[in-house]
Design an enzyme around this catalytic site. Structure first.
Site, short mmCIF file in Angstrom:
data_model
loop_
_atom_site.label_atom_id
_atom_site.label_comp_id
_atom_site.label_asym_id
_atom_site.label_seq_id
_atom_site.Cartn_x
_atom_site.Cartn_y
_atom_site.Cartn_z
N ARG A 157 0.85 -1.20 0.00
CA ARG A 157 0.00 0.00 0.00
C ARG A 157 0.88 1.24 0.00
O ARG A 157 0.64 2.19 -0.74
CB ARG A 157 -0.92 0.00 1.22
CG ARG A 157 -1.44 1.35 1.65
CD ARG A 157 -2.70 1.81 1.03
NE ARG A 157 -3.78 0.88 1.26
CZ ARG A 157 -4.87 0.83 0.50
NH1 ARG A 157 -5.01 1.65 -0.50
NH2 ARG A 157 -5.81 -0.04 0.75
N ILE B 48 -0.50 6.95 8.76
CA ILE B 48 -1.43 5.89 9.19
C ILE B 48 -1.35 4.72 8.21
O ILE B 48 -2.22 4.53 7.36
CB ILE B 48 -2.87 6.44 9.29
CG1 ILE B 48 -2.91 7.68 10.19
CG2 ILE B 48 -3.80 5.37 9.84
CD1 ILE B 48 -4.27 8.32 10.34
N PRO B 49 -0.27 3.93 8.31
CA PRO B 49 -0.14 2.79 7.39
C PRO B 49 -1.19 1.71 7.66
O PRO B 49 -1.54 1.44 8.80
CB PRO B 49 1.27 2.29 7.65
CG PRO B 49 1.64 2.77 9.00
CD PRO B 49 0.87 4.04 9.22
N HIS B 50 -1.64 1.12 6.58
CA HIS B 50 -2.61 0.03 6.63
C HIS B 50 -2.46 -0.78 5.36
O HIS B 50 -1.78 -0.37 4.43
CB HIS B 50 -4.04 0.59 6.77
CG HIS B 50 -4.39 1.59 5.72
ND1 HIS B 50 -3.91 2.89 5.74
CD2 HIS B 50 -5.15 1.50 4.61
CE1 HIS B 50 -4.37 3.54 4.69
NE2 HIS B 50 -5.12 2.72 3.97
N GLY B 51 -3.10 -1.94 5.33
CA GLY B 51 -2.94 -2.84 4.21
C GLY B 51 -3.81 -2.49 3.02
O GLY B 51 -4.66 -1.60 3.07
#
Length: 150
Positions: free
Chosen positions: A52, A66-69
């Site tokens: 991502r 705000i890292p997320h998949g």
């Protein structure tokens, strides 16, 4: 209410105040590893978070990423959870310098109310500055679980 949701997802054991990362890839990996350690995701989710980040930056401004998949990575999510890591020296995110990295794992659309609650902090420069300057787990919890105005 969104604040109750954030409180339920953010366990004090997943808050790190003295993070160190050479770059954003390492910071994203650390956020993912905290989610794995929490039992919220499988190790495959970490790769999804890195994927991502390669396609679109998760830097949100005000020193926060705000890292997320990816959508495909959702199959690796076992439960909803948040992690918070404060990087006192900051991490170059390419389009900004992140001092706070908030990892998110959510089943379905569970992340949307969480992002709305986090946005309440990010749109207020004073609150964002407080988040960047926290020195205790209690301060992080107080800022991110404060009542959110509807």
């Amino acid at each position: 209410m969104a604040d109750g949701l954030v409180a339920g997802l953010l366990d004090p054991s997943r808050i790190v105040l003295d993070g160190v990362a050479a770059d954003k890839t390492e910071a994203v990996r650390q956020a993912g590893e905290l989610l794995v350690a929490a039992g919220a995701v499988t190790a495959d989710y970490v790769a999804s978070m890195l994927e991502r980040e390669e396609s679109i930056s998760t830097y949100m401004g005000e020193g926060v990423a705000i890292p997320h998949g990816t959508n495909a990575g959702r199959e690796s999510v076992l439960g909803d959870a948040l992690t918070v890591t404060r990087y006192p020296a900051g991490v170059d995110w390419g389009n900004g310098r992140a001092e706070v990295v908030i990892g998110i794992a959510a089943v379905g659309d569970g992340h949307l109310p969480v992002l709305a609650a986090l946005a309440q902090v990010l749109v207020d420069p004073e609150k964002a500055a407080e988040l960047r300057a926290v020195t205790s787990v209690e301060q992080v919890l107080a800022l991110l679980t404060a009542d959110v105005e509807d």
